[in-house]
Design an enzyme around this catalytic site. Structure first.
Site, PDB file in Angstrom:
ATOM      1  N   LYS A  67     -25.406  30.504   9.631  1.00 35.49           N
ATOM      2  CA  LYS A  67     -26.357  29.846   8.730  1.00 35.49           C
ATOM      3  C   LYS A  67     -26.148  30.414   7.325  1.00 35.49           C
ATOM      4  CE  LYS A  67     -31.255  28.814   8.054  1.00 35.49           C
ATOM      5  NZ  LYS A  67     -31.329  29.315   6.657  1.00 35.49           N
TER       6      LYS A  67
ATOM      7  N   GLU B  74     -24.250  22.760   2.860  1.00 33.13           N
ATOM      8  CA  GLU B  74     -24.725  23.902   2.079  1.00 33.13           C
ATOM      9  C   GLU B  74     -23.755  24.184   0.936  1.00 33.13           C
ATOM     10  OE1 GLU B  74     -27.983  26.904   2.496  1.00 33.13           O
ATOM     11  OE2 GLU B  74     -27.474  25.070   3.588  1.00 33.13           O
TER      12      GLU B  74
END
Length: 212
Positions: A38, A96
């Site tokens: 993440k 991202e």
């Protein structure tokens, strides 16, 4: 909407997550998962029409984000045109935008030399870079992008699994994290987490967990 992730902070909570998935699917056997780090960056939506990038947006409050189209056009790892002869009519990619550790050090070294204020961390530096009103400033920042999901796909069939979705994204010319892995059961989920935990400091970017 760009929704938030649920969290698990223990093996018990991870097992409970798996139990709920099995109950929802009405299955008793194991379910395979896709795992990846993440990244601690800025969640964005990229919209492609007939293969061309037409919009970039931040997550904002989950429903309404900021238009950062001109800024994302300056990021080299975000293609302006998809690599497919007959691309989907509409494709919305989620991912991202982040500042690698090396880029963060470079940015602060330049600020230090110019006697300017230093950035606190890579995430703040990435967010500030995307909010620049002058895209030429954003272009000077060593930002990178990893895709992690699709929100919309029109014109071609949606792949059968999330892993196949990631492979489609990669084939279209967008970057997918090289740490992405398939795990057959909960035990493998835990092994993936431990592997990333042990190598966390060696990764070229900041993370704040793993995603299953």
């Amino acid at each position: 909407p760009m929704l938030s992730l649920d969290n698990a902070f223990s093996d018990e909570e991870l097992s409970d997550f798996n139990r709920r998935v099995l109950e929802w699917l009405k299955r008793e056997d194991a379910v395979a998962y896709v795992c990846e780090p993440k990244l601690d960056g800025v969640a964005v939506s990229l919209l492609y029409k007939d293969g061309l990038l037409v919009r970039g947006a931040t997550r904002g409050d989950g429903s309404t984000g900021e238009n950062i189209t001109e800024n994302v056009r300056t990021i080299k790892s975000i293609p302006l045109r998809l690599k497919m002869k007959q691309p989907p009519s509409t494709l919305e990619v989620r991912g991202e935008i982040y500042l690698p550790k090396a880029g963060f050090e470079q940015l602060n070294a330049e600020a230090r030399a110019a006697d300017q204020k230093l950035f606190v961390n890579p995430r703040n530096a990435a967010a500030g870079s995307l909010r620049q009103l002058d895209a030429r400033i954003t272009a000077q920042r060593p930002l990178e992008f990893y895709a992690y999901s699709l929100a919309r796909l029109d014109g071609i069939d949606m792949p059968a699994s999330h892993f196949d979705v990631l492979m489609l994204i990669r084939n279209l010319g967008l970057r997918v994290n090289s740490e992405v892995s398939r795990c057959a059961d909960v035990a493998e989920l835990e092994r993936f987490y431990q592997s990333i935990l042990q190598r966390r400091n060696q990764l070229g970017y900041d993370i704040d967990g793993v995603v299953y």
